[in-house]
Write a protein that holds these residues in place. Structure first.
Motif, short mmCIF file in Angstrom:
data_model
loop_
_atom_site.label_atom_id
_atom_site.label_comp_id
_atom_site.label_asym_id
_atom_site.label_seq_id
_atom_site.Cartn_x
_atom_site.Cartn_y
_atom_site.Cartn_z
N VAL A 3 3.85 16.97 -24.99
CA VAL A 3 2.82 17.97 -25.15
C VAL A 3 3.14 19.23 -24.35
CG1 VAL A 3 1.06 16.27 -25.62
CG2 VAL A 3 1.44 16.99 -23.27
N LEU A 4 4.23 19.19 -23.59
CA LEU A 4 4.68 20.35 -22.83
C LEU A 4 6.00 20.83 -23.44
CD1 LEU A 4 4.01 19.18 -19.16
CD2 LEU A 4 2.49 20.46 -20.68
N THR A 5 6.02 22.06 -23.92
CA THR A 5 7.17 22.58 -24.64
C THR A 5 8.00 23.53 -23.78
OG1 THR A 5 5.96 22.42 -26.73
CG2 THR A 5 7.93 23.81 -26.70
N GLN A 6 9.29 23.27 -23.74
CA GLN A 6 10.24 24.12 -23.02
C GLN A 6 11.32 24.58 -24.00
OE1 GLN A 6 10.42 20.85 -19.49
NE2 GLN A 6 11.84 22.56 -19.25
N PRO A 7 11.96 25.72 -23.71
CA PRO A 7 13.10 26.13 -24.56
C PRO A 7 14.24 25.14 -24.36
CG PRO A 7 12.93 27.53 -22.61
CD PRO A 7 11.71 26.68 -22.62
N PRO A 8 14.96 24.81 -25.42
CA PRO A 8 16.05 23.83 -25.28
C PRO A 8 17.14 24.27 -24.31
CG PRO A 8 15.49 24.15 -27.58
CD PRO A 8 14.77 25.21 -26.81
N SER A 9 17.40 25.56 -24.27
CA SER A 9 18.47 26.04 -23.42
C SER A 9 18.24 27.48 -22.99
CB SER A 9 19.81 25.94 -24.15
OG SER A 9 19.82 26.79 -25.28
N VAL A 10 18.75 27.80 -21.80
CA VAL A 10 18.82 29.17 -21.31
C VAL A 10 20.18 29.30 -20.63
CG1 VAL A 10 16.33 29.42 -21.00
CG2 VAL A 10 17.76 28.68 -19.08
N SER A 11 20.66 30.52 -20.56
CA SER A 11 21.95 30.73 -19.92
C SER A 11 21.97 32.07 -19.20
CB SER A 11 23.09 30.67 -20.95
OG SER A 11 22.92 31.69 -21.92
N GLY A 12 22.88 32.18 -18.25
CA GLY A 12 23.02 33.42 -17.51
C GLY A 12 24.31 33.42 -16.73
N ALA A 13 24.74 34.61 -16.38
CA ALA A 13 25.95 34.75 -15.58
C ALA A 13 25.63 34.50 -14.11
CB ALA A 13 26.53 36.16 -15.76
N PRO A 14 26.63 34.15 -13.34
CA PRO A 14 26.38 33.99 -11.90
C PRO A 14 25.73 35.23 -11.30
CG PRO A 14 28.55 33.18 -12.47
CD PRO A 14 28.01 33.83 -13.71
N GLY A 15 24.72 35.00 -10.48
CA GLY A 15 24.02 36.10 -9.83
C GLY A 15 22.80 36.60 -10.60
N GLN A 16 22.73 36.25 -11.86
CA GLN A 16 21.60 36.72 -12.67
C GLN A 16 20.35 35.87 -12.44
OE1 GLN A 16 22.94 36.88 -16.80
NE2 GLN A 16 23.34 39.09 -16.58
N ARG A 17 19.25 36.33 -13.05
CA ARG A 17 17.98 35.64 -12.97
C ARG A 17 17.66 35.04 -14.34
NH1 ARG A 17 12.39 36.82 -13.89
NH2 ARG A 17 10.99 35.93 -12.31
N VAL A 18 17.25 33.76 -14.35
CA VAL A 18 16.80 33.14 -15.58
C VAL A 18 15.42 32.54 -15.35
CG1 VAL A 18 19.15 32.62 -16.40
CG2 VAL A 18 17.90 30.92 -15.04
N THR A 19 14.66 32.45 -16.43
CA THR A 19 13.34 31.83 -16.35
C THR A 19 13.22 30.77 -17.44
OG1 THR A 19 12.31 33.46 -17.78
CG2 THR A 19 12.27 33.91 -15.42
N ILE A 20 12.48 29.72 -17.10
CA ILE A 20 12.21 28.63 -18.03
C ILE A 20 10.71 28.51 -18.18
CG2 ILE A 20 12.47 26.16 -18.46
CD1 ILE A 20 14.88 26.23 -16.51
N SER A 21 10.25 28.55 -19.41
CA SER A 21 8.82 28.44 -19.66
C SER A 21 8.44 26.98 -19.97
CB SER A 21 8.42 29.34 -20.82
OG SER A 21 9.11 28.94 -22.00
N CYS A 22 7.19 26.69 -19.71
CA CYS A 22 6.63 25.35 -19.98
C CYS A 22 5.25 25.61 -20.57
CB CYS A 22 6.55 24.56 -18.68
SG CYS A 22 5.72 22.95 -18.80
N THR A 23 5.13 25.40 -21.87
CA THR A 23 3.89 25.74 -22.56
C THR A 23 3.09 24.49 -22.86
OG1 THR A 23 4.96 27.68 -23.53
CG2 THR A 23 2.91 26.90 -24.56
N GLY A 24 1.86 24.49 -22.41
CA GLY A 24 0.97 23.34 -22.61
C GLY A 24 -0.26 23.71 -23.41
N SER A 25 -1.38 23.14 -23.01
CA SER A 25 -2.62 23.36 -23.75
C SER A 25 -3.82 23.22 -22.81
CB SER A 25 -2.75 22.34 -24.88
OG SER A 25 -2.91 21.03 -24.35
N SER A 26 -5.01 23.26 -23.40
CA SER A 26 -6.24 23.22 -22.60
C SER A 26 -6.52 21.85 -21.99
CB SER A 26 -7.43 23.63 -23.48
OG SER A 26 -7.53 22.74 -24.60
N SER A 27 -5.74 20.83 -22.37
CA SER A 27 -5.97 19.51 -21.80
C SER A 27 -4.99 19.19 -20.67
CB SER A 27 -5.88 18.42 -22.87
OG SER A 27 -4.58 18.39 -23.45
N ASN A 28 -4.06 20.08 -20.41
CA ASN A 28 -3.13 19.85 -19.32
C ASN A 28 -3.04 21.09 -18.42
OD1 ASN A 28 -0.98 21.33 -21.00
ND2 ASN A 28 -1.23 19.43 -22.19
N ILE A 29 -2.07 21.94 -18.63
CA ILE A 29 -1.91 23.10 -17.75
C ILE A 29 -3.15 23.99 -17.80
CG2 ILE A 29 -0.51 25.13 -17.23
CD1 ILE A 29 1.89 23.68 -18.48
#
Lengths: 112, 117
Positions: A3-29
């Motif tokens: 019930v919590l959805t994340q992107p399958p993959s993210v990538s970045g070069a050394p030194g860069q900033r990456v973010t990972i999302s976690c999308t839920g619903s009104s019954s959890n997050i």
């Protein structure tokens, strides 16, 4: 099926900033339940990175940070390093599933 | 430092019961505001929460597994256990036990259980 959805993959070069999302619903997050994040390297036990949405356990570098807003949460990694290449999972609680803990679908971080 | 160690058969035949035990060392299973969970990861897939047990004996299970799962605790042995009945190949996974205080504070190293005849 999580019930919590994340992107399958993210990538970045050394030194860069990456973010990972976690999308839920009104019954959890969205219900205000805390989100926690784990780093998982192959062949090892998952490691707690962030607890209670934005808190780092002792020993976790401050390059890792977490936040929660509405029905979603995010994990940010700044100053990406080769050793950060791993799978990352969010985790929360869901009141609609008989009081279950739930994990996100997982995100593979690749350091280019 | 609390440590957890999973033990049990690495190979289970289809339709039989998978049984695993998690032994807790370095602290009492009854101390602190924790509960004890089982989590698994099938090959190539993500983490799946199986269930939790409190030292009172109260347990909660993943609804998708609830009809087949039983988690129990033996405080005298500082152990908790997992039983999963009527297993199929889909139950082949690395099984982890964990100490949870909202978040999984400590994990076992994991044990691979293969369901095959």
């Amino acid at each position: 099926q999580s019930v919590l959805t994340q992107p399958p993959s993210v990538s970045g070069a050394p030194g860069q900033r990456v973010t990972i999302s976690c999308t839920g619903s009104s019954s959890n997050i969205g219900a205000g339940y805390d989100v926690h994040w784990y780093q998982h390297l192959p062949g090892t036990a998952p490691k707690l990175l962030i607890y209670g949405n934005s808190n780092r356990p002792s020993g976790v570098p401050d390059r890792f940070s977490g936040s929660r807003s509405g029905t979603s949460a995010s994990l940010a990694i700044t100053g990406l390093q080769a050793e950060d290449e791993a799978d990352y999972y969010c985790q929360s609680y869901d009141s609609s599933l008989s009081g279950s803990d739930v994990f996100g679908t997982g995100t593979k971080v690749t350091v280019l | 430092q609390v440590q957890l160690q999973e033990s049990g058969p690495g190979l289970v035949k289809p339709s039989q019961t998978l049984s695993l035990t998690c032994t807790v060392s370095g602290g009492s299973i009854s101390s602190g505001s924790y509960y004890w969970s089982w989590i698994r990861q099938p090959a190539g897939k993500g983490l799946e929460w199986i269930g939790r047990i409190y030292t009172s004996g109260s347990a909660n299970y993943n609804p998708s597994l609830k009809s087949r799962v039983t988690i129990s605790v033996d405080t005298s042995k500082n152990q908790f256990s997992l039983k999963l009945t009527s297993v199929t190949a889909a139950d082949t996974a690395v099984y982890y036990c964990a100490r949870v205080g909202g978040w999984a504070v400590n994990w076992g190293q994991g044990t691979l259980v293969t369901v095959s005849s």
